[in-house]
Motif scaffolding. Structure first.
Motif, short mmCIF file in Angstrom:
data_model
loop_
_atom_site.label_atom_id
_atom_site.label_comp_id
_atom_site.label_asym_id
_atom_site.label_seq_id
_atom_site.Cartn_x
_atom_site.Cartn_y
_atom_site.Cartn_z
N THR A 24 0.84 -1.20 0.00
CA THR A 24 0.00 0.00 0.00
C THR A 24 0.87 1.25 0.00
O THR A 24 0.61 2.22 -0.73
CB THR A 24 -0.93 0.02 1.22
N GLY A 25 1.94 1.21 0.79
CA GLY A 25 2.86 2.34 0.81
C GLY A 25 3.46 2.58 -0.56
O GLY A 25 3.52 3.72 -1.04
N ARG A 26 3.83 1.51 -1.22
CA ARG A 26 4.42 1.63 -2.55
C ARG A 26 3.40 2.21 -3.54
O ARG A 26 3.74 3.05 -4.38
CB ARG A 26 4.87 0.24 -3.02
N THR A 27 2.17 1.73 -3.42
CA THR A 27 1.11 2.23 -4.30
C THR A 27 0.95 3.74 -4.14
O THR A 27 0.86 4.49 -5.12
CB THR A 27 -0.21 1.50 -3.98
N VAL A 73 17.39 -18.46 -2.51
CA VAL A 73 16.15 -19.08 -2.00
C VAL A 73 15.24 -18.02 -1.41
O VAL A 73 14.02 -18.02 -1.64
CB VAL A 73 16.50 -20.17 -0.94
N GLN A 74 15.81 -17.08 -0.66
CA GLN A 74 14.97 -16.03 -0.08
C GLN A 74 14.26 -15.23 -1.17
O GLN A 74 13.09 -14.91 -1.06
CB GLN A 74 15.81 -15.09 0.79
N SER A 75 14.97 -14.92 -2.25
CA SER A 75 14.36 -14.15 -3.32
C SER A 75 13.26 -14.94 -4.02
O SER A 75 12.18 -14.42 -4.29
CB SER A 75 15.45 -13.73 -4.32
N GLY A 99 6.91 -17.04 -4.33
CA GLY A 99 7.36 -17.17 -5.73
C GLY A 99 6.47 -16.48 -6.74
O GLY A 99 6.73 -16.56 -7.94
N GLN A 100 5.45 -15.78 -6.26
CA GLN A 100 4.48 -15.21 -7.20
C GLN A 100 4.82 -13.75 -7.53
O GLN A 100 3.99 -12.86 -7.46
CB GLN A 100 3.06 -15.34 -6.61
N PHE A 101 6.08 -13.54 -7.87
CA PHE A 101 6.55 -12.24 -8.35
C PHE A 101 6.94 -12.42 -9.82
O PHE A 101 7.51 -13.45 -10.19
CB PHE A 101 7.81 -11.81 -7.58
N CYS A 102 6.67 -11.40 -10.63
CA CYS A 102 7.09 -11.52 -12.03
C CYS A 102 8.61 -11.50 -12.12
O CYS A 102 9.18 -11.91 -13.13
CB CYS A 102 6.49 -10.40 -12.87
N THR A 103 9.28 -11.01 -11.09
CA THR A 103 10.75 -10.98 -11.10
C THR A 103 11.36 -12.13 -10.30
O THR A 103 12.55 -12.10 -9.99
CB THR A 103 11.26 -9.65 -10.53
N SER A 104 10.58 -13.12 -9.97
CA SER A 104 11.10 -14.25 -9.20
C SER A 104 12.23 -14.94 -9.98
O SER A 104 12.09 -15.22 -11.17
CB SER A 104 9.96 -15.25 -8.94
N ILE A 160 21.19 -6.77 -13.92
CA ILE A 160 21.49 -6.52 -12.51
C ILE A 160 22.83 -7.17 -12.15
O ILE A 160 23.11 -8.29 -12.59
CB ILE A 160 20.38 -7.13 -11.63
N PHE A 161 23.58 -6.45 -11.34
CA PHE A 161 24.87 -6.98 -10.91
C PHE A 161 24.87 -7.23 -9.41
O PHE A 161 24.59 -6.32 -8.63
CB PHE A 161 26.00 -6.03 -11.31
N ASN A 162 25.10 -8.48 -9.06
CA ASN A 162 25.28 -8.87 -7.65
C ASN A 162 24.09 -8.53 -6.77
O ASN A 162 24.25 -8.29 -5.58
CB ASN A 162 26.57 -8.24 -7.08
N GLN A 163 22.92 -8.48 -7.36
CA GLN A 163 21.70 -8.30 -6.58
C GLN A 163 20.63 -9.20 -7.17
O GLN A 163 20.72 -9.64 -8.31
CB GLN A 163 21.25 -6.83 -6.60
N MET A 164 19.60 -9.43 -6.35
CA MET A 164 18.49 -10.27 -6.81
C MET A 164 17.46 -9.40 -7.54
O MET A 164 17.35 -8.20 -7.28
CB MET A 164 17.85 -10.99 -5.63
N PRO A 165 16.68 -9.99 -8.43
CA PRO A 165 15.75 -9.19 -9.24
C PRO A 165 14.47 -8.79 -8.53
O PRO A 165 13.80 -7.85 -8.96
CB PRO A 165 15.43 -10.14 -10.42
N THR A 166 14.12 -9.50 -7.47
CA THR A 166 12.88 -9.16 -6.77
C THR A 166 13.02 -7.79 -6.12
O THR A 166 14.08 -7.45 -5.59
CB THR A 166 12.54 -10.23 -5.71
N GLY A 167 11.94 -7.00 -6.16
CA GLY A 167 12.01 -5.62 -5.69
C GLY A 167 12.26 -4.74 -6.89
O GLY A 167 13.39 -4.66 -7.39
#
Lengths: 523, 523
Positions: free
Chosen positions: B110-113, B297-299, B305-310, B456-463
């Protein structure tokens, strides 16, 4: 047939694929529209295999070409312009034979073609676009902010369709080719069969520029084709990633639908023409009826009406000044010559469409040019109709490619608004009025702006300036993609797509995303 | 069924069309995925007539809304954010029931929205875009140069499809709605049936903002629908001029094809997800195998797992460090819970797809999460496969929406390059490596960049950061339109198109094209 053949004029009739001239020149000929007979040069009809080879050659060149620097691409575009100028006499002579367009016009069009190439070169040496970056903020809560930077990549090999009516500026080395090459995309041109020899000569100039600049061989390819199969194979080829097209609504829509239906859909940039309505406000009409009429006729006669920006619709109030406009218009029209069109097909379509429109109830002939003295000549024509009859017949909005216009007489300004509401998308529209009149017609300006790609005040639409702020496109069916322009610097953006680099070490960033770029805006 | 019904919870179950709540709430219910049973709120299924009314209401609002100032639009977006925050407790409670997503996640979403809405408001108050003008030059030869200025117009009413996996940020008042409203386009949202009550509550907040800001009633409309007919009618409606969609490739492609086949084709912006490959370079793997495995695994477990960037694909070299990675990965996976999915349909698809992939020759189970304790829970799963078997089976590239990944083991860096060459378009990819390793893999970076919308370099895509330089899109099938982003300020540009004003009196020019705009670049 004319006397020259492929040997004496040095026209090979072949395709240019991956740096090689290839194919057997035995399928179709050029045509001289002034003499109304074929020219003896023979051209090869691209086979499916040849189209495939051209697309693959372009894709093979992509990996190297996309890594050339902006300066290298700029040098390449400048060199193409230089090589075209080297052959300008031959190019103009042959284009004149194939199109019947006057030499002076072709001279000007060659200049414009070279200026377009040089304009993109200038842009590449000093691009004006801002780039965005958002700085990292490792301390941000609840989550750290990563460094992100927005760059652009060329989209891949582009298929370009030469247009019949601009054998140079919208053809082999025309705006689509120049913008695609500037964007970093190799090109496969499908030459227009109405000027196949001109396409070959321009290709030879490009081929010399490829050698001089040591560009990858497949960065530019020409296929000759006069049958629909060649076009279909090209736009459906998996290695082709975008299409630039200038031509008819009918063909453009077929190709656009093919691009959308591909397993991997690609953008299709079709500039499909329009009728470019001219709205004349009453106070200016009262002051300038005669010169407005003359200017209108001169504009609609440019290229014998075969401009995509030809003003094919005139909208004015039924008042005493209009009578003066009509009289001058008719006088001016009476002086216009009948003339051959670019191709027999275009001439036949003109005859068929004008006959059909003249038979519509309420449509009257307003004036005509001089009677044709040869069967392949077409006579300039203007029709007139009331608003209600205009609105009752959608076919009156169809583009009649040629020296033609419809004048719609309105009783009130409200009727003008009704006509605007019913208009399809247009490349351009003009409003002619005194400055004080313009101030009072904000709603008309507002409504018309949502129908057009370019809104013009007190000038005619013919003549599309090649510059940063040009838009040559518009709502469908003027263009298949109203978000894009096919003329001007912005046309390059049709062939790139964005990419975000996140947390990338600065050594690996593209040059325009590094902190030293003065056009990088960092938030 | 749960105890509440429409009366006690104040859920009308209706559509919001042209400022009115309408329709009989008798067609479908929400569903509580955690309890695995329907919720008793009933919703109306939009009829063809209601969809038509919503599109017309949006179009009627367009003439007024497009003339509101940037400041008025900014105030409106800020007010929507404020009104959402007023109801945040109810919104989160109901979204939690409808989606099963944790309260903290929904709080963040909600905050992001609201931040998205406020970001566009900030942009509208102080846009960073340059505008181009080319000055007149009446003395130029052979032809004078007219004054031309390039502006942008809103494209018209936009249809927005709420996404199942982000009931707030990619739904009723999510990114597509915010960017369309910021661009000056009215919106018709087709609420996702998996969170119909949440959509209604957010719509109520928007409705209050419309009243407070005196915006035209039809500037925002919600239709509730759980059947394909509603979506079909909406995207084919002649008054709808663009579509924003986040969802599956299957549905997205059907709707995209409908948009292309319309008499007047319109842009379809479909963000269709991807498998977001993770490339791990050997030196970093040797240093950090264990933490890389845990982070992966955390990402992939975010939102179950229901992120388009998973991150659904891991690519690494078969070396001793990989064994440590696999051990840590398996340990971390073993701690992950089975859990319900957003909808029974998503759960069923997950089961079906994972079963099918497990039966492919050469595919082995790498590790699993905890066994499911209820039949509607899905168990996290990772598979492993060799490069050759991966490349031999295209279905391994299909997105499995859920807590799932495939690990591909390569013998050489060349095999990694081969895998990249075979990759379909992706929203994102990550390269994990030491800085010195990155310097040596320029070709891998180059090749991968042409496959993704965000590198992306050295980071996960989620977010997905909401900022100027974000790109959330990518080559097909990640997006149906790789030229656009569905997140960030640039997403607004999906809903405008260019217009050139030629020789326009300055009083009639839009404010951003007048000489006093400091961001106007005049050539």
């Amino acid at each position: 047939m004319n006397k020259q053949d492929n040997t004496t004029t040095n026209i090979s009739g072949q395709h240019f694929i991956g740096g090689n001239w290839t194919g057997k020149a035995d399928s179709f000929t050029s045509f001289n529209p002034v003499e109304n007979k074929p020219i003896s040069w023979m051209f090869s009809e691209a086979t499916q295999q040849e189209v495939n080879e051209a697309a693959i050659a372009a894709d093979n060149a992509f990996a190297a070409y996309r890594q050339t620097s902006s300066i290298q691409k700029a040098d390449f575009l400048d060199e193409i312009a230089k090589q075209i100028m080297t052959d300008i006499d031959d190019i103009i002579a042959i284009a004149h034979q194939e199109t019947g367009l006057p030499l002076a016009r072709l001279q000007g069009e060659t200049g414009r073609t070279c200026n377009q190439l040089k304009m993109f070169a200038t842009y590449l040496r000093s691009p004006s676009d801002v780039r965005y970056a958002d700085a990292a903020n490792p301390e941000r809560l609840p989550l750290p902010k990563a460094d992100t930077r927005l760059g652009y990549l060329p989209i891949g090999p582009v298929a370009v369709f030469g247009a019949s009516n601009f054998p140079l500026a919208f053809s082999t080395a025309g705006g689509d080719t120049a913008s695609a090459l500037a964007a970093g995309c190799p090109v496969v041109v499908k030459g227009h069969p109405a000027h196949a020899a001109t396409s070959e000569l321009v290709t030879k100039a490009i081929a010399r520029a490829i050698e001089t600049c040591r560009m990858p061989a497949g960065v530019f390819n020409l296929i000759q084709s006069s049958e629909p199969a060649g076009a279909r194979t090209l736009v459906q080829h998996p290695k082709i990633k975008a299409v630039g097209f200038t031509g008819s609504l009918k063909v453009g829509r077929i190709l656009a639908d093919m691009c959308s239906a591909r397993p991997q859909p690609i953008p299709f940039y079709g500039e499909l023409g329009s009728i470019n309505p001219q709205f004349i406000l009453p106070a200016l009409m009262a002051e300038n009826a005669e010169s407005l009429a003359r200017t209108q006729v001169q504009s609609m006669m440019m290229g014998h009406g075969q401009f995509c920006t030809s003003p094919g619709l005139i909208v004015a109030l039924k008042d005493p000044a209009l009578k003066r406009y009509l009289a001058s218009f008719t006088d001016e029209m009476a002086m216009q010559e009948a003339a051959p069109m670019l191709t027999p097909g275009i001439a036949a379509t003109y005859q068929k469409m004008t006959q059909a429109l003249m038979s519509i109830k309420g449509v009257n002939v307003l004036s005509q040019g001089k009677a044709a003295t040869a069967s392949h000549h077409t006579r300039p024509l203007a029709l007139t109709v009331s608003v209600s009859d205009y609105l009752a017949n959608e076919s009156l909005q169809d583009e009649v490619f040629g020296p033609f216009a419809v004048l719609v007489q309105c009783d009130t300004m409200e009727e003008m608004d009704q006509l605007i509401a019913a208009l399809e998308g247009q490349l351009t529209a003009s409003i002619h009025g005194l400055e004080r009149e313009l101030k009072d017609c904000g709603q008309l300006i507002e409504n018309l702006s949502y129908k057009v790609g370019r809104l013009i005040f007190n000038q005619m639409p013919t003549g599309v300036e090649v510059c940063y702020s040009m838009n040559h496109g518009g709502p469908y069916p003027a263009s298949t993609d109203s978000r894009s322009t096919s003329v001007g610097i912005e046309s390059l953006k049709r062939f790139v797509r964005p990419i975000c680099y996140q947390n990338m070490p600065s050594g690996q960033l593209p040059a325009d995303l590094r902190p030293e770029n003065p056009q990088l805006i960092t938030f």
